[in-house]
Design an enzyme around this catalytic site. Structure first.
Site, PDB file in Angstrom:
ATOM      1  N   HIS A 308       0.859  -1.182   0.000  1.00  0.00           N
ATOM      2  CA  HIS A 308       0.000   0.000   0.000  1.00  0.00           C
ATOM      3  C   HIS A 308       0.891   1.227   0.000  1.00  0.00           C
ATOM      4  O   HIS A 308       1.965   1.236   0.591  1.00  0.00           O
ATOM      5  CB  HIS A 308      -0.904   0.017   1.247  1.00  0.00           C
ATOM      6  CG  HIS A 308      -2.098   0.902   1.093  1.00  0.00           C
ATOM      7  ND1 HIS A 308      -2.025   2.254   1.324  1.00  0.00           N
ATOM      8  CD2 HIS A 308      -3.356   0.644   0.682  1.00  0.00           C
ATOM      9  CE1 HIS A 308      -3.208   2.787   1.078  1.00  0.00           C
ATOM     10  NE2 HIS A 308      -4.036   1.840   0.694  1.00  0.00           N
ATOM     11  N   ASP A 366      -7.918  -5.361  -0.196  1.00  0.00           N
ATOM     12  CA  ASP A 366      -8.348  -6.207  -1.317  1.00  0.00           C
ATOM     13  C   ASP A 366      -8.008  -7.670  -1.119  1.00  0.00           C
ATOM     14  O   ASP A 366      -8.462  -8.525  -1.867  1.00  0.00           O
ATOM     15  CB  ASP A 366      -7.692  -5.711  -2.613  1.00  0.00           C
ATOM     16  CG  ASP A 366      -8.164  -4.317  -2.943  1.00  0.00           C
ATOM     17  OD1 ASP A 366      -7.351  -3.386  -2.915  1.00  0.00           O
ATOM     18  OD2 ASP A 366      -9.377  -4.144  -3.169  1.00  0.00           O
TER      19      ASP A 366
END
Ligand code: SDX
Length: 431
Positions: A308, A366
């Site tokens: 991320h 996700d």
């Protein structure tokens, strides 16, 4: 934004410059470079905006090192456990948790906007049945500006409000219609007696020929997925919406731009890509092979669902999502789902591997969402449309916040030009 009496000083070519330092409620101070070019005749260079605050916002705060995500100050874990998606929508849009009456009015208004103009059904029939539903959503949402002319004037606060309700309310209907169209089943109209998540599941999975009862546990898990994806600071798609809106584009065009950006596998498309990767791995014994590929700088393969830009610790949403995955799979009696087994073992092996620990690559939102959605019966092509419908409230909240900023200017980044210096045209016979 808190002005401070502090400044950042630097010297360039023997000349000293001072820039104001601004202090936020949470997070690092910022150096205000708005006057840098006029003062020092230089730009800053930050492709990907890794160190650049593009705006001031009061909606969401992330502390990537501590794994903190706040919506209007409330931790995501508390909202996921105690609140529900439409209440979080109210919070993001208006800044405070609603009273019981405010919440009832808000939910009733959203419910009464869930149908789309009947003539818009024809848009879906213009697509191939095997079109990716994200392509359909970009097209149909953009086309909303061809139908809802009475909510396209961004300078009218009432029209901004109506556009907000229409988009939040109609995205599940449009996503469900895209799904139904792709499988050749008839569209299912929204039902005002169902809550937001149950209504979406009903529009996706019911058929006219038999009774369909939404399982409340699945509806709760669906609502939690919506909540966990609602907003996330200035991510790529939200920044796209802000940039589109800065030109004065209508709200439907701005949200269509956000949907298009979210589609990418490095962003919202990661949940689909992650599940496809887990399927490609197939069995636990093949995990080391894929981890080695992810570590190989010469191999473009990356572990989808890991890493991320901001979270350099755990993604608090992934923690909640993992709990939901366990609940849903236990309910469905498929807790030994091979894909989930691969996911859990991959997470364990990756986190034990120094490469990922050193680069601070942890499972993101996700990583587990796709497993839940697949268990619910959604095809992978519907994962990102579900992310898009969840994130619509975040896009809209940020869009409204930017429009109410008196300092709003059209977004127009500069560049570091490394092309040819000026030169004269050469006739073709002389080249
Ligand atoms: C979302 O911004 C948001 O908030 C997004 C989001 C939201 O709610 O809006 O949170 C939603 O988009 C989550 C992210 C979903 N994407 C994925 O899961 C795709 C896989 N992840 C990567 O593509 C990547 O981690 C990003 C794009 C998410 C972040 O990339 P960064 O921060 O720009 O980091 P980077 O690409 O510069 O990578 C840093 C290093 C590189 O190695 P070196 O060049 O330093 O040797 O880490 C490596 C990368 O190769 N790396 C990975 C990796 N992610 C980064 N290596 C293997 N697998 C990965 N997944």
């Amino acid at each position: 934004m808190a002005e401070t009496n502090r400044t950042a000083s630097f010297t360039l070519d023997g000349e000293s410059h001072e820039l104001p330092v601004l202090s936020p409620t949470e997070g690092p101070d910022v150096v205000d470079i708005r006057k840098l070019y006029s003062q020092a005749d230089v730009f800053t260079y930050d492709p990907g905006f890794t160190s650049t605050a593009a705006c001031e916002s009061a909606i969401t705060f992330i502390d990537g090192d501590e794994g903190i995500l706040l919506h209007r100050g409330y931790p995501i874990g508390q909202l996921a456990e105690k609140s529900h998606y439409l209440e979080v929508c109210y919070l993001l849009l208006y800044g405070e948790l609603p009273s019981a009456d405010q919440l009832e009015t808000f939910e009733t208004t959203v419910t009464r906007h869930t149908m789309i103009h009947e003539q818009m059904h024809n848009f879906f029939r213009g697509f191939r049945r095997d079109a990716h539903p994200m392509a359909t959503m970009v097209g149909v949402v953009g086309a909303m500006s061809a139908f809802y002319h009475d909510s396209t004037d961004i300078n009218d606060p009432w029209q901004r409000e109506v556009a907000s309700f229409r988009l939040i309310a109609k995205m599940p209907t449009i996503a469900a219609m895209a799904y139904k169209y792709s499988i050749g089943q008839p569209f299912v109209y929204p039902r005002n007696d169902l809550d937001y998540a149950a209504n979406f599941l009903n529009m996706c999975f019911s058929v006219p020929s038999e009774r369909y009862d939404v399982d409340p546990i699945l509806a709760r898990a669906m609502d939690r997925i919506f909540t966990l994806h609602a907003d996330h600071e200035q991510n790529a798609s939200t920044s796209t919406v802000r940039l589109a809106s800065s030109s004065g584009a209508n709200p439907f065009a701005c949200i269509a731009a956000g949907i298009a950006c979210l589609w990418g596998p490095a962003h919202g498309g990661a949940n689909q890509a992650c599940l496809e990767m887990l399927r490609q791995i197939g069995t636990v014994d093949r995990i080391p092979e894929f981890i080695d590929r992810a570590k190989d700088r010469n191999d473009p393969f990356r572990l989808m669902g890991f890493g991320h830009r901001v979270y350099k610790n755990f993604d608090p949403r992934a923690t909640v999502m993992k709990q939901s995955a366990d609940e849903v799979l236990e309910l469905l009696g498929i807790e030994d789902n091979p894909t989930l087994q691969v996911a859990k073992e991959l997470e364990k092996q990756a986190l034990d591997d120094p490469y990922f620990a050193d680069k601070k690559l942890f499972p993101n939102v996700d990583f587990y969402s796709g497993i839940i959605l697949e268990a619910m019966g959604f095809p992978t092509s519907m994962f990102t449309p579900i992310f898009a419908l969840s994130r619509t409230v975040g896009w809209i909240s940020q869009w409204k916040e930017q429009l109410s900023d008196p300092a709003l200017k059209i977004g127009r980044p500069r560049q570091l030009y490394t092309g040819a210096a000026q030169r004269d045209y050469v006739d073709v016979e002389n080249r």
